[in-house]
Write a protein that holds these residues in place. Structure first.
Motif, PDB file in Angstrom:
ATOM      1  N   GLN A  68      -3.414  10.366   0.152  1.00  0.00           N
ATOM      2  CA  GLN A  68      -4.307  10.756   1.244  1.00  0.00           C
ATOM      3  C   GLN A  68      -3.574  10.742   2.579  1.00  0.00           C
ATOM      4  N   GLY A  69      -3.988  11.628   3.459  1.00  0.00           N
ATOM      5  CA  GLY A  69      -3.466  11.659   4.816  1.00  0.00           C
ATOM      6  C   GLY A  69      -4.509  11.163   5.793  1.00  0.00           C
ATOM      7  N   ILE A  70      -4.099  10.296   6.700  1.00  0.00           N
ATOM      8  CA  ILE A  70      -4.985   9.780   7.744  1.00  0.00           C
ATOM      9  C   ILE A  70      -4.399  10.196   9.084  1.00  0.00           C
ATOM     10  N   ILE A  71      -5.163  10.914   9.889  1.00  0.00           N
ATOM     11  CA  ILE A  71      -4.678  11.384  11.186  1.00  0.00           C
ATOM     12  C   ILE A  71      -5.598  10.880  12.291  1.00  0.00           C
ATOM     13  N   ALA A  72      -5.001  10.451  13.380  1.00  0.00           N
ATOM     14  CA  ALA A  72      -5.781  10.000  14.536  1.00  0.00           C
ATOM     15  C   ALA A  72      -6.691  11.135  15.000  1.00  0.00           C
ATOM     16  N   GLY A  73      -7.968  10.856  15.117  1.00  0.00           N
ATOM     17  CA  GLY A  73      -8.920  11.884  15.514  1.00  0.00           C
ATOM     18  C   GLY A  73      -9.603  12.561  14.353  1.00  0.00           C
ATOM     19  N   GLY A  74      -9.184  12.245  13.127  1.00  0.00           N
ATOM     20  CA  GLY A  74      -9.831  12.818  11.952  1.00  0.00           C
ATOM     21  C   GLY A  74      -9.527  14.293  11.748  1.00  0.00           C
ATOM     22  N   ASP A  91      -7.871   1.727  16.463  1.00  0.00           N
ATOM     23  CA  ASP A  91      -8.363   2.816  15.608  1.00  0.00           C
ATOM     24  C   ASP A  91      -7.532   2.917  14.331  1.00  0.00           C
ATOM     25  N   GLY A  92      -6.234   2.688  14.447  1.00  0.00           N
ATOM     26  CA  GLY A  92      -5.383   2.686  13.256  1.00  0.00           C
ATOM     27  C   GLY A  92      -5.775   1.580  12.299  1.00  0.00           C
ATOM     28  N   ALA A  93      -6.023   0.397  12.852  1.00  0.00           N
ATOM     29  CA  ALA A  93      -6.445  -0.732  12.023  1.00  0.00           C
ATOM     30  C   ALA A  93      -7.797  -0.452  11.372  1.00  0.00           C
ATOM     31  N   GLU A  94      -8.679   0.180  12.129  1.00  0.00           N
ATOM     32  CA  GLU A  94     -10.005   0.511  11.596  1.00  0.00           C
ATOM     33  C   GLU A  94      -9.903   1.504  10.441  1.00  0.00           C
ATOM     34  N   ALA A  95      -8.960   2.460  10.548  1.00  0.00           N
ATOM     35  CA  ALA A  95      -8.777   3.434   9.469  1.00  0.00           C
ATOM     36  C   ALA A  95      -8.337   2.748   8.179  1.00  0.00           C
ATOM     37  N   ILE A  96      -7.490   1.739   8.308  1.00  0.00           N
ATOM     38  CA  ILE A  96      -7.040   0.981   7.137  1.00  0.00           C
ATOM     39  C   ILE A  96      -8.220   0.257   6.495  1.00  0.00           C
ATOM     40  N   ALA A  97      -9.055  -0.331   7.310  1.00  0.00           N
ATOM     41  CA  ALA A  97     -10.239  -1.025   6.785  1.00  0.00           C
ATOM     42  C   ALA A  97     -11.200  -0.034   6.139  1.00  0.00           C
ATOM     43  N   GLY A 134       8.383   6.811  17.399  1.00  0.00           N
ATOM     44  CA  GLY A 134       8.390   5.429  16.948  1.00  0.00           C
ATOM     45  C   GLY A 134       7.408   4.498  17.613  1.00  0.00           C
ATOM     46  N   THR A 135       6.720   4.947  18.660  1.00  0.00           N
ATOM     47  CA  THR A 135       5.910   4.006  19.445  1.00  0.00           C
ATOM     48  C   THR A 135       4.404   4.190  19.309  1.00  0.00           C
ATOM     49  N   THR A 136       3.945   5.173  18.568  1.00  0.00           N
ATOM     50  CA  THR A 136       2.525   5.502  18.517  1.00  0.00           C
ATOM     51  C   THR A 136       1.662   4.285  18.156  1.00  0.00           C
ATOM     52  N   PRO A 137       0.824   3.805  19.076  1.00  0.00           N
ATOM     53  CA  PRO A 137       0.010   2.619  18.803  1.00  0.00           C
ATOM     54  C   PRO A 137      -0.892   2.767  17.585  1.00  0.00           C
ATOM     55  N   TYR A 138      -1.464   3.947  17.368  1.00  0.00           N
ATOM     56  CA  TYR A 138      -2.336   4.187  16.218  1.00  0.00           C
ATOM     57  C   TYR A 138      -1.613   3.842  14.921  1.00  0.00           C
ATOM     58  N   ALA A 153      -2.159   0.599  12.370  1.00  0.00           N
ATOM     59  CA  ALA A 153      -2.424   0.804  10.942  1.00  0.00           C
ATOM     60  C   ALA A 153      -1.451   0.013  10.080  1.00  0.00           C
ATOM     61  N   LEU A 154      -0.177   0.036  10.441  1.00  0.00           N
ATOM     62  CA  LEU A 154       0.830  -0.677   9.650  1.00  0.00           C
ATOM     63  C   LEU A 154       0.608  -2.185   9.691  1.00  0.00           C
ATOM     64  N   LYS A 155       0.276  -2.695  10.857  1.00  0.00           N
ATOM     65  CA  LYS A 155       0.024  -4.135  10.969  1.00  0.00           C
ATOM     66  C   LYS A 155      -1.153  -4.545  10.095  1.00  0.00           C
ATOM     67  N   ALA A 156      -2.216  -3.747  10.136  1.00  0.00           N
ATOM     68  CA  ALA A 156      -3.398  -4.052   9.325  1.00  0.00           C
ATOM     69  C   ALA A 156      -3.083  -3.931   7.837  1.00  0.00           C
ATOM     70  N   ALA A 157      -2.271  -2.943   7.481  1.00  0.00           N
ATOM     71  CA  ALA A 157      -1.905  -2.746   6.078  1.00  0.00           C
ATOM     72  C   ALA A 157      -1.077  -3.916   5.566  1.00  0.00           C
ATOM     73  N   ARG A 158      -0.155  -4.409   6.395  1.00  0.00           N
ATOM     74  CA  ARG A 158       0.658  -5.570   6.006  1.00  0.00           C
ATOM     75  C   ARG A 158      -0.221  -6.806   5.808  1.00  0.00           C
ATOM     76  N   GLN A 159      -1.194  -6.970   6.678  1.00  0.00           N
ATOM     77  CA  GLN A 159      -2.091  -8.120   6.558  1.00  0.00           C
ATOM     78  C   GLN A 159      -2.879  -8.087   5.254  1.00  0.00           C
ATOM     79  N   ARG A 160      -3.095  -6.882   4.729  1.00  0.00           N
ATOM     80  CA  ARG A 160      -3.817  -6.731   3.473  1.00  0.00           C
ATOM     81  C   ARG A 160      -2.883  -6.744   2.263  1.00  0.00           C
TER      82      ARG A 160
END
Length: 308
Positions: A99-105, A122-128, A145-149, A153-160
């Protein structure tokens, strides 16, 4: 890092070889692009080991029932969605597996919504929202390399507990991140300074092609170099399925067409039935026993050594 100050990033720098871009003839412009795009292949070669690790980690996760997610914004997000969308027709995967997840849907696929990339939450919310687990793989894609979204998402994914992969076109010295596989596609400054839809977009597309195709090869969705799990959903793909059967078996188109229909329009199963003499139900069981790998299924009945 203060994301408002990104001028030092490789993707934001001015390319000295295109300083007179607005003075070039059309032919000179094409030649310049051609020279710059040659750097894309070299950049892929520099990360060959990282890409191989990404393939291995992703294949193992999907083999265990996990899913692959691409996460990005703007061009990077669109490339992820594109690669994910091509997996079902090419490899007969379910839409949920890649699946592809893009900021803004989905709206961001056709209309720029660049401001939405600045929200890590929003990135973290997409992971949830996608209920990412430790069985899944999340690939964060961001040219600069700096996109906060993406980072959110990566931080939330690692936490899971998910496997995380980072794809960027800047060095780790410029932007660091904690992930399982870190892929840096260093193509240098763009012909049009800061326009990462150019070389950065091209090299990202190549990397995603390699990652998804390599993963599917490891999952047994390819025999030789044929897409034997192709989804027969239109005339073009039906013709491709028939040609694969004809080429690998020596059957006529009419014979191949009958075989394809008898297998339920499953090229892999049709080949197994032809080479082993098994009926559809028995062939299905044999493939299931070998996780869908045609070559392993054939070898298990001592047929593989005599096949293409």
């Amino acid at each position: 890092m203060d994301i408002t100050e990104r001028g030092h990033l490789l993707t934001e720098q001015a390319n000295p070889d295109s300083h007179n871009l607005d003075q070039l003839s059309s032919l000179e412009l094409v030649d310049l692009f051609n020279r710059e795009d040659a750097k894309v292949i070299a950049a892929i070669a520099q990360v060959r080991r990282e890409l191989a690790r990404a393939i291995d980690r992703t294949a193992e996760a999907l083999r265990q029932g996990g899913r692959l997610f691409y996460v990005g914004a703007g061009t990077s997000g669109r490339l992820g969605v594109l690669d994910a969308a091509e997996c079902p027709p090419t490899f007969c995967t379910s839409p949920e597996q890649v699946q592809g997840i893009i900021a803004g849907g989905t709206a961001a696929l056709v209309r720029s919504s660049e401001e939405l990339e600045d929200r890590a939450e929003d990135g973290a919310e997409a992971i949830a929202h996608h209920q990412i687990t430790n069985q899944d793989v999340v690939v964060g894609i961001t040219a600069g390399g700096t996109t906060p979204y993406v980072h959110g998402a990566l931080k939330a994914a690692r936490q899971r507990g998910a496997t995380t992969i980072f794809i960027a076109c800047v060095s780790a010295e410029q932007v660091s991140v904690q992930v399982d596989v870190d892929i840096r596609l260093l193509v240098g400054p763009e012909v049009l300074a800061g326009s990462t839809r150019l070389k950065a977009g091209t090299v990202t597309k190549l990397a995603l092609n390699i990652l998804s195709t390599g993963t599917m090869v490891q999952l047994g969705k390819v025999y030789g170099n044929r897409m034997v799990d192709v989804a027969v959903t239109n005339k073009k793909l039906h013709d491709r399925a028939i040609r694969i059967l004809c080429d690998l078996t020596g059957l006529s188109r009419e014979e191949a067409g009958y075989l394809l229909e008898h297998s339920g329009r499953q090229v892999k199963l049709a080949l197994l039935m032809h080479w082993t003499g098994l009926e559809k139900e028995a062939g299905d069981r044999l493939l299931a026993e070998h996780q869908g790998n045609l070559r392993k299924a054939l070898n298990s009945v001592n047929q593989g050594n005599h096949l293409p």
